[in-house]
Design an enzyme around this catalytic site. Structure first.
Site, mmCIF file in Angstrom:
data_model
loop_
_atom_site.group_PDB
_atom_site.id
_atom_site.type_symbol
_atom_site.label_atom_id
_atom_site.label_comp_id
_atom_site.label_asym_id
_atom_site.label_seq_id
_atom_site.Cartn_x
_atom_site.Cartn_y
_atom_site.Cartn_z
ATOM 1 N N ASP A 193 0.795 -1.236 0.000
ATOM 2 C CA ASP A 193 0.000 0.000 0.000
ATOM 3 C C ASP A 193 0.821 1.277 0.000
ATOM 4 O O ASP A 193 0.376 2.314 0.476
ATOM 5 C CB ASP A 193 -0.924 -0.011 1.225
ATOM 6 C CG ASP A 193 -0.165 -0.262 2.519
ATOM 7 O OD1 ASP A 193 1.070 -0.074 2.526
ATOM 8 O OD2 ASP A 193 -0.801 -0.662 3.505
ATOM 9 N N GLU A 241 -0.304 -9.051 -0.845
ATOM 10 C CA GLU A 241 -0.827 -8.415 0.372
ATOM 11 C C GLU A 241 -2.027 -7.526 0.016
ATOM 12 O O GLU A 241 -2.105 -6.347 0.376
ATOM 13 C CB GLU A 241 0.235 -7.620 1.125
ATOM 14 C CG GLU A 241 -0.148 -7.342 2.582
ATOM 15 C CD GLU A 241 0.882 -6.498 3.335
ATOM 16 O OE1 GLU A 241 0.820 -5.263 3.273
ATOM 17 O OE2 GLU A 241 1.741 -7.100 3.998
ATOM 18 N N GLU A 298 -1.953 5.165 2.992
ATOM 19 C CA GLU A 298 -1.933 3.748 2.616
ATOM 20 C C GLU A 298 -3.322 3.162 2.351
ATOM 21 O O GLU A 298 -3.496 2.333 1.463
ATOM 22 C CB GLU A 298 -1.221 2.926 3.700
ATOM 23 C CG GLU A 298 0.285 3.173 3.786
ATOM 24 C CD GLU A 298 0.673 4.419 4.567
ATOM 25 O OE1 GLU A 298 -0.225 5.085 5.147
ATOM 26 O OE2 GLU A 298 1.866 4.745 4.619
ATOM 27 N N HIS A 356 6.844 5.588 12.242
ATOM 28 C CA HIS A 356 7.066 6.418 11.051
ATOM 29 C C HIS A 356 5.799 6.912 10.371
ATOM 30 O O HIS A 356 5.865 7.595 9.356
ATOM 31 C CB HIS A 356 7.866 5.628 10.009
ATOM 32 C CG HIS A 356 7.103 4.466 9.427
ATOM 33 N ND1 HIS A 356 6.210 4.625 8.395
ATOM 34 C CD2 HIS A 356 7.068 3.169 9.752
ATOM 35 C CE1 HIS A 356 5.679 3.457 8.104
ATOM 36 N NE2 HIS A 356 6.164 2.554 8.913
ATOM 37 N N ARG A 415 2.772 8.742 8.716
ATOM 38 C CA ARG A 415 2.543 10.157 8.382
ATOM 39 C C ARG A 415 1.470 10.793 9.264
ATOM 40 O O ARG A 415 1.575 11.957 9.644
ATOM 41 C CB ARG A 415 2.110 10.270 6.918
ATOM 42 C CG ARG A 415 3.242 10.547 5.946
ATOM 43 C CD ARG A 415 2.719 10.625 4.514
ATOM 44 N NE ARG A 415 3.618 11.318 3.611
ATOM 45 C CZ ARG A 415 4.744 10.823 3.118
ATOM 46 N NH1 ARG A 415 5.144 9.617 3.463
ATOM 47 N NH2 ARG A 415 5.482 11.536 2.277
ATOM 48 N N HIS A 434 13.775 5.603 12.065
ATOM 49 C CA HIS A 434 13.464 5.710 10.633
ATOM 50 C C HIS A 434 14.157 6.939 10.042
ATOM 51 O O HIS A 434 14.322 7.952 10.733
ATOM 52 C CB HIS A 434 11.935 5.832 10.504
ATOM 53 C CG HIS A 434 11.396 5.619 9.131
ATOM 54 N ND1 HIS A 434 11.530 6.550 8.131
ATOM 55 C CD2 HIS A 434 10.703 4.588 8.588
ATOM 56 C CE1 HIS A 434 10.933 6.107 7.029
ATOM 57 N NE2 HIS A 434 10.430 4.912 7.281
#
Ligand code: UD1
Ligand code: UDP
Length: 379
Positions: free
Chosen positions: A94, A116, A130, A212, A214, A245
């Protein structure tokens, strides 16, 4: 039948690596395209699995926006599709690489196979972007490789034909078991990993942290870091290990809140083998990562998910992960309970495998054989 496999970020590469290894083993014609939406963290995975890209779009830029990623891939992948002329494009998961590459393949009338497929939260802004990326990809996809029956149901609810959905398990478990076995079987490797992390106290519990997303940037990360700082000050006998990250939106608050604490170890993103070792060595994992929610149950490690939603409902139902959001007090309370209440800990720390048995890639290739997309006789 010519197959092109594209990925751009660390998790896509980890999860596609075992499929690429299987395709190599069975001499199935394929080429690999890295969008390199991630540069350093992607190259780490390629090294680990000894994979090299036939095409590298090299798109990563500091502070790249979603539009930057999408437009760069759309433009740069065109010459790859024109030159190699694949019959099928394999995409994973994604990310924005997944969606942009799928859109480009659709424009070229190339069939898409989505590994997936079918994960959903039902909230377009969580995770962002995503949830939208995977829904948009599903619309463009022909072959949907769903990791679980729940994911298959999500796809059926979106009117996707069952004839093109195949439940495989998640390929991340193929990758995880490969690496876990290697660590357990190779004495020298285990020894070198112990030396690498010799700063960890042998008699101390270890909390492993990653983050990480957003949607957590800003306030969410401030809260997460404050909570970890308070936990580290409260539990001086516990080691907190945080591979940070490379996204600057993550690194800035993490450094600002968490530098200089004796029992907080801020380290660089780890290659997959040392990271699996850290997961095996951990007592609890605090994360907003998707992949780690799938790996940890196999290792019997409780996960506190610092998000408000999860698409990994199977782990939630199995009781091995718990959603704690990004509220400081909730993160502190839930972590404290796990560190201090053994019965509660044991209840969460059971090893279950809702995401697979390590044979997801084999099932993907079996499906391709059934559909006569690759030659018969492999399985
Ligand atoms: C991306 C994916 C996310 C996935 C995550 C896995 C999108 C929009 N986001 O998020 O779905 O869960 O990867 O980690 O597809 N950077 C480096 N080196 C690297 C990687 C990143 O310097 O190896 C820095 C760069 O400044 C880059 C920034 O991180 O601009 C953000 O990278 P990006 O891929 O846009 O977002 P992620 O947060 O990594
Ligand atoms: N991982 C890794 N090194 C690290 C942190 C994570 O190899 O320092 C692995 C982890 O085991 C999992 C994947 O990277 O397989 C998860 O990546 P990430 O959290 O970046 O993305 P997400 O899964 O949330 O999309």
């Amino acid at each position: 039948m010519k197959i092109l496999i594209i990925f751009g970020t660390r998790p896509e590469a980890i999860k596609l690596a075992p499929l690429i290894i299987a395709m190599k083993k069975h001499k199935i014609e394929h080429r690999i395209c890295a969008s390199a939406q991630h540069r350093g963290m992607l190259d780490q995975v390629l090294n680990t699995f000894n994979i090299s890209a036939d095409y590298d779009l090299d798109i990563m830029r500091p502070h790249q926006t979603l539009s930057d990623i999408t437009s760069s891939i759309l433009v740069k992948i065109t010459h790859v599709l024109d030159e190699y002329k694949p019959d099928i494009l394999f995409v994973h998961g994604d990310t924005t690489t997944t969606f942009a590459a799928s859109l480009a393949a659709f424009y070229h009338k190339i069939d898409i196979a989505h590994v997936e497929a079918g994960l959903r939260t039902g909230d377009m802004y969580s995770p962002y972007p995503e949830e939208a990326n995977r829904k948009l990809t599903a619309v463009l996809t022909k072959y949907h490789f769903a990791p679980t029956h729940h994911a298959r149901k999500n796809l059926l609810n979106e009117m996707i034909s069952d004839d093109f959905i195949f439940v495989t398990g998640n390929t991340v478990i193929d990758a995880l078991l490969l690496v876990k076995d290697k660590i357990n079987r190779t004495v020298n490797l285990k020894k070198s990993l112990e030396e690498r992390f010799s700063f960890l106290r042998l008699d101390a519990k270890m909390v492993l942290i990653t983050g990480h997303r957003r949607e957590n940037f800003g306030n969410g990360f401030d809260n997460i870091c404050s909570a970890i700082k308070m936990l580290a000050e409260k539990f001086t006998n516990v080691d907190f290990v945080y591979p940070v990250h490379l996204n600057p939106n993550v690194r800035e608050p993490v450094r600002r809140y968490l530098s200089g604490l004796d029992n907080v170890h801020l380290i660089e993103p780890q290659e997959y083998v040392p990271f699996v070792y850290l997961m095996m060595r951990s007592y609890i994992i605090l994360t907003d990562s998707g992949g780690i929610q799938e790996e940890a149950p196999s290792l019997g490690k409780p996960v506190l998910v610092m998000r408000n939603t999860t698409e990994r409902v199977e782990a939630l139902e199995a009781g091995t992960v718990r959603l704690v959001g990004t509220n400081i007090n909730v993160i502190i309370d839930e972590t404290t309970k796990l560190l201090t209440n053994r019965a509660l800990y044991d209840d969460m720390a059971k090893a279950v495998n809702p995401y697979g048995d390590g044979r997801a890639c084999k099932r993907i290739l079996q499906f391709m054989q059934e559909k006569q997309l690759i030659k018969r006789g492999i399985y």
